[in-house]
Write a protein that holds these residues in place. Structure first.
Motif, PDB file in Angstrom:
ATOM      1  N   THR A 139      -7.935  22.872   1.237  1.00  0.00           N
ATOM      2  CA  THR A 139      -7.626  23.028   2.653  1.00  0.00           C
ATOM      3  C   THR A 139      -8.030  24.432   3.093  1.00  0.00           C
ATOM      4  N   LEU A 140      -9.001  24.508   3.969  1.00  0.00           N
ATOM      5  CA  LEU A 140      -9.471  25.804   4.450  1.00  0.00           C
ATOM      6  C   LEU A 140      -8.620  26.338   5.589  1.00  0.00           C
ATOM      7  N   GLN A 141      -7.946  25.445   6.294  1.00  0.00           N
ATOM      8  CA  GLN A 141      -7.047  25.828   7.383  1.00  0.00           C
ATOM      9  C   GLN A 141      -5.687  25.220   7.094  1.00  0.00           C
ATOM     10  N   ASN A 142      -4.651  26.004   7.294  1.00  0.00           N
ATOM     11  CA  ASN A 142      -3.300  25.532   6.966  1.00  0.00           C
ATOM     12  C   ASN A 142      -2.378  25.761   8.162  1.00  0.00           C
ATOM     13  N   THR A 143      -1.934  24.660   8.778  1.00  0.00           N
ATOM     14  CA  THR A 143      -1.037  24.717   9.926  1.00  0.00           C
ATOM     15  C   THR A 143       0.218  23.914   9.613  1.00  0.00           C
ATOM     16  N   VAL A 144       1.376  24.538   9.777  1.00  0.00           N
ATOM     17  CA  VAL A 144       2.649  23.899   9.462  1.00  0.00           C
ATOM     18  C   VAL A 144       3.579  24.042  10.663  1.00  0.00           C
ATOM     19  N   VAL A 145       4.206  22.945  11.040  1.00  0.00           N
ATOM     20  CA  VAL A 145       5.204  22.935  12.116  1.00  0.00           C
ATOM     21  C   VAL A 145       6.574  22.745  11.478  1.00  0.00           C
ATOM     22  N   VAL A 175       8.821  26.380  15.095  1.00  0.00           N
ATOM     23  CA  VAL A 175       7.788  27.410  15.010  1.00  0.00           C
ATOM     24  C   VAL A 175       6.523  26.788  14.432  1.00  0.00           C
ATOM     25  N   VAL A 176       5.387  27.364  14.825  1.00  0.00           N
ATOM     26  CA  VAL A 176       4.087  26.937  14.304  1.00  0.00           C
ATOM     27  C   VAL A 176       3.571  28.025  13.379  1.00  0.00           C
ATOM     28  N   GLN A 177       3.433  27.711  12.110  1.00  0.00           N
ATOM     29  CA  GLN A 177       2.887  28.644  11.125  1.00  0.00           C
ATOM     30  C   GLN A 177       1.411  28.327  10.937  1.00  0.00           C
ATOM     31  N   ARG A 178       0.554  29.309  11.205  1.00  0.00           N
ATOM     32  CA  ARG A 178      -0.887  29.061  11.286  1.00  0.00           C
ATOM     33  C   ARG A 178      -1.662  29.465  10.038  1.00  0.00           C
ATOM     34  N   GLY A 179      -1.068  30.052   9.051  1.00  0.00           N
ATOM     35  CA  GLY A 179      -1.771  30.377   7.818  1.00  0.00           C
ATOM     36  C   GLY A 179      -2.656  31.601   7.949  1.00  0.00           C
ATOM     37  N   ASP A 180      -3.471  31.833   6.892  1.00  0.00           N
ATOM     38  CA  ASP A 180      -4.309  33.027   6.840  1.00  0.00           C
ATOM     39  C   ASP A 180      -5.537  32.936   7.741  1.00  0.00           C
ATOM     40  N   ARG A 181      -6.051  31.710   7.921  1.00  0.00           N
ATOM     41  CA  ARG A 181      -7.246  31.535   8.751  1.00  0.00           C
ATOM     42  C   ARG A 181      -6.945  30.554   9.878  1.00  0.00           C
ATOM     43  N   PRO A 182      -6.218  31.014  10.891  1.00  0.00           N
ATOM     44  CA  PRO A 182      -5.841  30.097  11.976  1.00  0.00           C
ATOM     45  C   PRO A 182      -7.044  29.715  12.835  1.00  0.00           C
ATOM     46  N   ALA A 183      -6.988  28.505  13.354  1.00  0.00           N
ATOM     47  CA  ALA A 183      -8.011  27.999  14.286  1.00  0.00           C
ATOM     48  C   ALA A 183      -9.411  28.039  13.687  1.00  0.00           C
ATOM     49  N   LEU A 184      -9.503  27.797  12.382  1.00  0.00           N
ATOM     50  CA  LEU A 184     -10.821  27.757  11.753  1.00  0.00           C
ATOM     51  C   LEU A 184     -11.626  26.547  12.249  1.00  0.00           C
ATOM     52  N   PHE A 185     -10.957  25.404  12.359  1.00  0.00           N
ATOM     53  CA  PHE A 185     -11.619  24.194  12.857  1.00  0.00           C
ATOM     54  C   PHE A 185     -11.100  23.797  14.242  1.00  0.00           C
ATOM     55  N   ARG A 186      -9.813  23.972  14.468  1.00  0.00           N
ATOM     56  CA  ARG A 186      -9.192  23.656  15.760  1.00  0.00           C
ATOM     57  C   ARG A 186      -7.865  24.404  15.824  1.00  0.00           C
ATOM     58  N   HIS A 187      -7.393  24.691  17.021  1.00  0.00           N
ATOM     59  CA  HIS A 187      -6.156  25.447  17.152  1.00  0.00           C
ATOM     60  C   HIS A 187      -5.122  24.643  17.931  1.00  0.00           C
ATOM     61  N   VAL A 188      -3.860  25.037  17.758  1.00  0.00           N
ATOM     62  CA  VAL A 188      -2.742  24.351  18.395  1.00  0.00           C
ATOM     63  C   VAL A 188      -2.600  24.868  19.821  1.00  0.00           C
ATOM     64  N   LYS A 189      -2.806  23.973  20.783  1.00  0.00           N
ATOM     65  CA  LYS A 189      -2.598  24.347  22.178  1.00  0.00           C
ATOM     66  C   LYS A 189      -1.175  24.061  22.615  1.00  0.00           C
ATOM     67  N   SER A 190      -0.626  22.954  22.154  1.00  0.00           N
ATOM     68  CA  SER A 190       0.742  22.578  22.505  1.00  0.00           C
ATOM     69  C   SER A 190       1.316  21.700  21.404  1.00  0.00           C
ATOM     70  N   ASP A 229       4.251  31.480  18.963  1.00  0.00           N
ATOM     71  CA  ASP A 229       4.420  30.446  17.923  1.00  0.00           C
ATOM     72  C   ASP A 229       5.805  29.815  17.926  1.00  0.00           C
ATOM     73  N   TYR A 230       6.610  30.061  18.948  1.00  0.00           N
ATOM     74  CA  TYR A 230       7.946  29.464  19.045  1.00  0.00           C
ATOM     75  C   TYR A 230       7.966  28.487  20.216  1.00  0.00           C
ATOM     76  N   PHE A 231       8.662  27.374  20.042  1.00  0.00           N
ATOM     77  CA  PHE A 231       8.802  26.399  21.118  1.00  0.00           C
ATOM     78  C   PHE A 231      10.206  25.815  21.083  1.00  0.00           C
ATOM     79  N   SER A 232      10.635  25.285  22.227  1.00  0.00           N
ATOM     80  CA  SER A 232      11.971  24.711  22.341  1.00  0.00           C
ATOM     81  C   SER A 232      11.978  23.689  23.465  1.00  0.00           C
ATOM     82  N   THR A 233      12.719  22.613  23.267  1.00  0.00           N
ATOM     83  CA  THR A 233      12.897  21.590  24.290  1.00  0.00           C
ATOM     84  C   THR A 233      14.197  20.853  24.011  1.00  0.00           C
ATOM     85  N   SER A 234      14.619  20.019  24.933  1.00  0.00           N
ATOM     86  CA  SER A 234      15.879  19.294  24.762  1.00  0.00           C
ATOM     87  C   SER A 234      15.758  17.907  25.370  1.00  0.00           C
ATOM     88  N   PHE A 235      16.615  16.998  24.898  1.00  0.00           N
ATOM     89  CA  PHE A 235      16.641  15.611  25.359  1.00  0.00           C
ATOM     90  C   PHE A 235      18.083  15.206  25.640  1.00  0.00           C
TER      91      PHE A 235
END
Length: 313
Positions: A139-145, A175-190, A229-235
């Motif tokens: 895995t060249l890009q590592n994104t964890v939510v 939180v969105v953890q983007r790793g050492d090489r964030p947005a190498l192929f695509r990035h998190v917009k939302s 890299d922080y987000f919050s919502t409620s239901f």
């Protein structure tokens, strides 16, 4: 046997599609590889479906034939030779089916040729053997939510208690953890958060004011943009049916092109919906019933009145 095999290819195709939609961090070649594997399953599914339709009705399945034709016109290619060989096999299968089953009606007299076609198709795919995607090993890009949901269950996993006439305010943070090489192929917009509820076990305590057709499931979804890299919502979730419910929270990410990726994670909490007033009413009714039964029985003093005195010796 063909029907069973058709079902297995459908399942394999759905698994490949789910894998594709979850591989947010995969390189483009790996995604193309996974998509090719899914197309292989769809191609075999179309061949089998066409054979079944031709043998049963004497006519080929128009929808499946159209899929093979569209697959033949696909000129996509990959830098991976085994993948290109697999794509070539799909084109060859489509051409062979066109020669065997022309646009005019086909009869069942060619059923043995159809089975030969099926055997040749399987053999061709096995020989082509698309390689495993690079994403499976590297895995060249590592994104964890990561998610945090409140309220939370107790440490002993007791359900969250909630009155049936109220709503549950479910807060989802992450939180969105983007790793050492964030947005190498695509990035998190939302980030998209989906919540679905379901009634697992209905309570034996019934509400006489409700006819039993109350809603037992809810599906809601919200999309939020992370800030630092922080987000919050409620239901707001209703649980009008008395009993045990589950609330399943799924997370996914949206890239810069608006594509939704089912990256997860998924978390589930259990809720117990109750109505104290109904429970108290039933308890009072039980107490009144016991009191009536007790009132019908003669008391100790009344029983002693009927006891015959001992005879004098």
């Amino acid at each position: 046997q063909l029907e069973k095999c058709l079902t297995e290819y459908k399942e394999a195709s759905s698994y490949a599609f789910a894998l594709y939609r979850s591989a947010f961090d995969a390189d483009s070649s790996s995604l193309f590889n996974v998509n090719t594997i899914q197309q292989c399953c769809n191609c075999m599914k179309s061949v089998i479906s066409t054979i079944i339709s031709t043998i049963r009705t004497g006519r080929s399945n128009l929808g499946e034939r159209q899929f093979l034709s569209s697959n033949k016109s696909d000129s996509s290619s990959s830098s991976d030779p085994p993948v290109n060989a697999t794509i070539k096999v799909m084109h060859e299968i489509s051409n062979a089916m066109d020669k065997l089953l022309p646009d005019t009606s086909s009869t069942a007299t060619i059923s043995h040729k159809l089975i030969d076609m099926l055997s040749w198709s399987v053999s061709s795919f096995v020989k082509a053997s698309p390689s495993f995607p690079r994403f499976f090993f590297q895995t060249l890009q590592n994104t964890v939510v990561k998610l945090a949901v409140s309220p939370q269950q107790s440490p002993n996993q007791e359900p969250v208690s909630l009155r049936a006439d109220t709503n549950l305010s479910l807060k989802v943070e992450g939180v969105v953890q983007r790793g050492d090489r964030p947005a190498l192929f695509r990035h998190v917009k939302s980030v998209t958060i989906s919540v679905s509820t379901a009634l697992i076990s209905r309570s034996s305590v019934t509400n006489p004011n409700i006819k039993g057709n109350e809603s037992t499931s809810v599906q809601l979804s919200q999309t939020v943009e992370p800030h630092n890299d922080y987000f919050s919502t409620s239901f707001i979730l209703p649980f009008p049916a008395l009993g045990i419910h589950t609330a399943k929270v799924d997370a996914g990410v949206v890239d810069e092109n608006g594509v939704i990726w089912n990256t997860g994670p998924t978390t589930t909490i259990t809720i117990k919906s109750h109505d104290d007033s109904i429970l108290r009413q039933q308890q009072q009714q039980q107490q009144q019933m016991r009191a009536r039964v007790h009132g019908l029985q003669p008391s100790t003093s009344q029983q002693s009145h009927f006891i015959k005195p001992p005879t004098a010796s």
